[in-house]
Each structure stands twice: as structure tokens, then as C-alpha cells.
Design an enzyme around this catalytic site. Structure first.
Site, PDB file in Angstrom:
ATOM      1  N   ARG A  39     -11.786 -12.396   6.319  1.00 30.63           N
ATOM      2  CA  ARG A  39     -12.755 -11.640   5.521  1.00 30.63           C
ATOM      3  C   ARG A  39     -13.954 -12.536   5.243  1.00 30.63           C
ATOM      4  O   ARG A  39     -13.807 -13.634   4.709  1.00 30.63           O
ATOM      5  CB  ARG A  39     -12.119 -11.190   4.206  1.00 30.63           C
ATOM      6  CG  ARG A  39     -13.027 -10.400   3.264  1.00 30.63           C
ATOM      7  CD  ARG A  39     -12.221  -9.995   2.031  1.00 30.63           C
ATOM      8  NE  ARG A  39     -12.986  -9.176   1.102  1.00 30.63           N
ATOM      9  CZ  ARG A  39     -13.646  -9.659   0.051  1.00 30.63           C
ATOM     10  NH1 ARG A  39     -13.646 -10.963  -0.201  1.00 30.63           N
ATOM     11  NH2 ARG A  39     -14.308  -8.843  -0.759  1.00 30.63           N
ATOM     12  N   SER A 108      -7.492   0.461   2.475  1.00 26.84           N
ATOM     13  CA  SER A 108      -7.430   0.241   1.029  1.00 26.84           C
ATOM     14  C   SER A 108      -7.353   1.573   0.292  1.00 26.84           C
ATOM     15  O   SER A 108      -8.107   2.497   0.591  1.00 26.84           O
ATOM     16  CB  SER A 108      -8.669  -0.519   0.551  1.00 26.84           C
ATOM     17  OG  SER A 108      -8.712  -1.812   1.099  1.00 26.84           O
ATOM     18  N   LYS A 137     -13.818  -9.989  -5.716  1.00 30.17           N
ATOM     19  CA  LYS A 137     -14.425  -8.715  -5.322  1.00 30.17           C
ATOM     20  C   LYS A 137     -15.093  -8.113  -6.550  1.00 30.17           C
ATOM     21  O   LYS A 137     -14.430  -7.627  -7.456  1.00 30.17           O
ATOM     22  CB  LYS A 137     -13.343  -7.785  -4.756  1.00 30.17           C
ATOM     23  CG  LYS A 137     -13.891  -6.536  -4.076  1.00 30.17           C
ATOM     24  CD  LYS A 137     -12.760  -5.811  -3.361  1.00 30.17           C
ATOM     25  CE  LYS A 137     -13.161  -4.441  -2.847  1.00 30.17           C
ATOM     26  NZ  LYS A 137     -14.186  -4.460  -1.808  1.00 30.17           N
TER      27      LYS A 137
END
Length: 204
Positions: A39, A108, A137
Site C-alpha cells: 500500500r 473493504s 488512514k
């Protein structure tokens, strides 16, 4: 490739900088990480493809799959084992068509309403959360807590990995809620010894 969601490491370029991205991932696998997700919200596709290829080479023979976060092009071009997408990252149908039947595809899910719209035939697992608020996040949905996680797991037709502020001390509660495993970032990437940090998720 067999999918074991027990300990799912999501990489962070900043937190992995001390040891290096590849070295952090390899150390985590030695400690028991069962999935590695690449990521990087700031790298361009070319940089990520290069990172992914180096990671894939380093993980060869370990049985641990490499999943790419969000970037379908990177997943295809790098030969990664799969892709993880969010609710706003483009369609599951297009992703599965581009990846082929053998690739791993995760999505997700934050709410029961999202759970009702799943394309179950094209997905392999769900990322469920956030369980807690997390600095990794900034734009995450409202934290679920373990009670909310259990509600999502109970409604899920697919295996689920919990994510969001989880640490080694949360293993028992996560398992009790019914999730297949924990997805973590800072609990391994930000640690002085990533191998030992991963091993801490397997209490005797």
C-alpha cells in the site's frame, strides 16, 4: 495460492523506511505474517510496480501472497497474487476480469448496507473495519469496536480480516468476534524488530 488471513501486513512506506520495505516484509513473514499487502498512496504506478516485483521475488517460496492495494494496473503488471479494493476504487467486476480467476480479490466493507451489495462470486475475502480509529488512514469510517466487528462477521458470506488500530493484545477479541485474522500496519511496520512484532500476534 492458499489464503490464510491470520496475520495480514499492510505496508506503509514511511513506517517501513527504517528497515526498508522488502526487509520489513520478509522479517514479518519470518515472524508469522501470512499475507503482505503493498500500500502506497503517493507512489506512481511505475514505482509501485517496481516495489511489487521486488517484494514478489523476496516472498518467492514462502507461500505468502502479495496483494496490491487499490491499483489494478500495478497488480496486473507486477504479477502480484491479488488486489484489495475499497468501496470507491472501481468495480469488482472489472477487477476480476482483468486479474483472472486465480488471483485473490478482497474488498473493504464498513457497514451492513455495503454487505448486502457484495459480488460474492467474484470476491475471496473482506477487509472489515475500522475496529478502532487509526492514524494510518485519515478518512476512515466510524470505528466499529469489537461488537460492530462481530455484527459484520455474522452477516458476511466470505472470510473476513479485521483492520483498524489493531495490536497483538487484540488477537483474542478479534477471534472471538469471528474474524479470520488481523490486518495491521504500525503494529509491525513501525516496530524496531518487525519479526518479533509479528511473532507477538501468536501468543502461546
Amino acid at each position: 495460492m492458499r489464503l490464510d488471513l491470520s496475520l495480514y501486513l499492510v505496508t506503509d512506506p514511511g513506517l517501513c523506511a527504517d528497515h526498508g520495505l522488502v526487509e520489513t516484509a520478509v522479517a514479518a513473514v519470518r515472524g508469522g505474517a501470512t499475507v503482505i499487502q503493498l500500500r502506497d498512496k503517493h507512489a506512481d504506478d511505475g514505482e509501485m510496480i517496481d516495489q511489487a516485483r521486488r517484494l514478489k521475488d523476496a516472498l518467492a517460496g514462502s507461500g505468502v501472497p502479495l496483494i496490491i492495494n487499490d491499483r489494478l494496473t500495478v497488480a496486473v503488471e507486477s504479477g502480484a497474487d491479488g488486489l484489495h479494493i475499497g468501496q470507491d476504487d472501481g468495480g469488482v467486476v472489472a477487477a476480476r476480469a482483468a486479474l483472472g480467476d486465480q488471483a485473490i480479490l478482497g474488498l473493504s466493507v464498513q457497514t451492513l448496507e455495503q454487505m448486502t451489495r457484495l459480488d460474492v462470486e467474484r470476491l475471496d475475502y473482506l477487509g472489515l473495519g475500522p475496529v478502532f480509529a487509526t492514524p494510518s488512514k485519515q478518512d476512515h469510517a466510524a470505528p466499529l469496536g469489537f461488537e460492530g466487528l462481530a455484527t459484520l462477521v455474522a452477516a458476511s458470506p466470505l472470510p473476513g480480516v479485521a483492520i483498524g488500530g489493531l495490536k497483538a493484545e487484540h488477537v483474542a477479541a478479534t477471534r472471538q468476534a469471528g474474524a479470520q485474522g488481523l490486518a495491521v500496519i504500525s503494529a509491525i511496520c513501525g516496530m524496531p524488530d518487525p519479526e518479533a512484532a509479528a511473532r507477538a500476534f501468536y501468543p502461546d
